[in-house]
Design an enzyme around this catalytic site. Structure first.
Site, PDB file in Angstrom:
ATOM      1  N   CYS A 101      29.639  83.349  52.428  1.00  0.00           N
ATOM      2  CA  CYS A 101      30.052  83.001  53.789  1.00  0.00           C
ATOM      3  C   CYS A 101      29.875  84.216  54.690  1.00  0.00           C
ATOM      4  O   CYS A 101      30.356  85.313  54.375  1.00  0.00           O
ATOM      5  CB  CYS A 101      31.511  82.548  53.788  1.00  0.00           C
ATOM      6  SG  CYS A 101      32.175  82.188  55.437  1.00  0.00           S
ATOM      7  N   CYS A 104      33.552  85.467  55.964  1.00  0.00           N
ATOM      8  CA  CYS A 104      34.552  86.148  55.134  1.00  0.00           C
ATOM      9  C   CYS A 104      33.984  86.757  53.864  1.00  0.00           C
ATOM     10  O   CYS A 104      34.695  87.460  53.144  1.00  0.00           O
ATOM     11  CB  CYS A 104      35.687  85.188  54.775  1.00  0.00           C
ATOM     12  SG  CYS A 104      35.200  83.839  53.656  1.00  0.00           S
ATOM     13  N   CYS A 147      34.180  76.385  54.465  1.00  0.00           N
ATOM     14  CA  CYS A 147      34.528  77.440  53.517  1.00  0.00           C
ATOM     15  C   CYS A 147      36.005  77.328  53.191  1.00  0.00           C
ATOM     16  O   CYS A 147      36.857  77.330  54.096  1.00  0.00           O
ATOM     17  CB  CYS A 147      34.218  78.800  54.130  1.00  0.00           C
ATOM     18  SG  CYS A 147      34.802  80.211  53.160  1.00  0.00           S
ATOM     19  N   CYS A 150      38.034  80.718  54.479  1.00  0.00           N
ATOM     20  CA  CYS A 150      38.316  81.021  55.886  1.00  0.00           C
ATOM     21  C   CYS A 150      38.286  79.796  56.796  1.00  0.00           C
ATOM     22  O   CYS A 150      38.607  79.899  57.978  1.00  0.00           O
ATOM     23  CB  CYS A 150      37.332  82.058  56.414  1.00  0.00           C
ATOM     24  SG  CYS A 150      35.623  81.476  56.595  1.00  0.00           S
ATOM     25  N   CYS A 172      24.178  69.995  53.193  1.00  0.00           N
ATOM     26  CA  CYS A 172      23.283  70.331  54.300  1.00  0.00           C
ATOM     27  C   CYS A 172      23.981  71.409  55.132  1.00  0.00           C
ATOM     28  O   CYS A 172      24.946  71.117  55.849  1.00  0.00           O
ATOM     29  CB  CYS A 172      22.997  69.077  55.120  1.00  0.00           C
ATOM     30  SG  CYS A 172      21.805  69.313  56.445  1.00  0.00           S
TER      31      CYS A 172
END
Length: 204
Positions: A101, A104, A147, A150, A172
């Site tokens: 990510c 984070c 995510c 976060c 996607c």
């Protein structure tokens, strides 16, 4: 939903994200994506103003305001995930490492999860266990993925489309949400997708 032009790039955004997008010159900022190590929950920003100090305007618009990058954007623009994968690895589908990510630093997808779906966005058949949270859209039409560390918006998951992968799922994902970490550990039991879904050469 609004169509928002940033420089020469047309973004699909919610009304809430339009202001964040209008203020930016996308291509110049995208080349300077911030790379961060994993951020613990206690250290995550507590509000939107805090996230604006961690993310650049385009990352903020997508991860925090749920905008969507155009199809093909990740592959065709310098500084973006798939463009840089092709330049550095010779393929959009490296078989080692993981994708993290950009907000984070949490690992979200192992390298062998990525496959060629032809949809125009980076696609993965599964996520790192516990890393992805599914949230049905309010209208019930699609399922959002975020995510789990976060809460950043990643894209949507589609199931039962018939792809010959271990899960028959397609995550996607907006490429701007991810950064590739070649050195990240990947369990040996993460299954590879069929060769046709992970072409090794740079597309002509």
């Amino acid at each position: 939903i609004a169509m928002v032009a940033l420089g020469r790039v047309l973004f699909i955004s919610s009304a809430a994200s339009s202001a964040a997008l209008r203020s930016a010159s996308f291509l110049s900022q995208a080349r300077g994506l911030r790379a961060s190590s994993r951020v613990l929950m206690a250290d995550l920003p507590k509000d939107e103003e805090g996230w604006m100090t961690v993310l650049n305007p385009e990352q903020f618009a997508i991860l925090r305001k749920k905008a969507t990058e155009p199809p093909g954007f990740s592959e065709t623009n310098p500084g973006q995930l798939e463009y840089e994968l092709k330049a550095a690895e010779g393929t959009k589908y490296p078989q080692e490492g993981a994708y993290e990510c950009v907000g984070c630093g949490a690992p979200l997808y192992f390298a062998r999860h990525k496959f060629a779906s032809g949809c125009g966005w980076p696609a993965f058949y599964d996520g790192v266990p516990g890393a992805i949270k599914e949230v049905p859209d309010a209208d019930g039409m699609r399922v959002e993925i975020v995510c789990n560390n976060c809460g950043g918006h990643l894209g949507h998951v589609f199931k039962g489309e018939g792809f010959p992968t271990p899960t028959n799922e397609r995550h996607c994902v907006n490429g701007i949400c991810l950064k590739y970490n070649k050195a990240a550990d990947q369990p040996e039991d993460v299954k590879e997708v069929p060769a046709a879904l992970r072409p090794g050469e740079i597309p002509k």
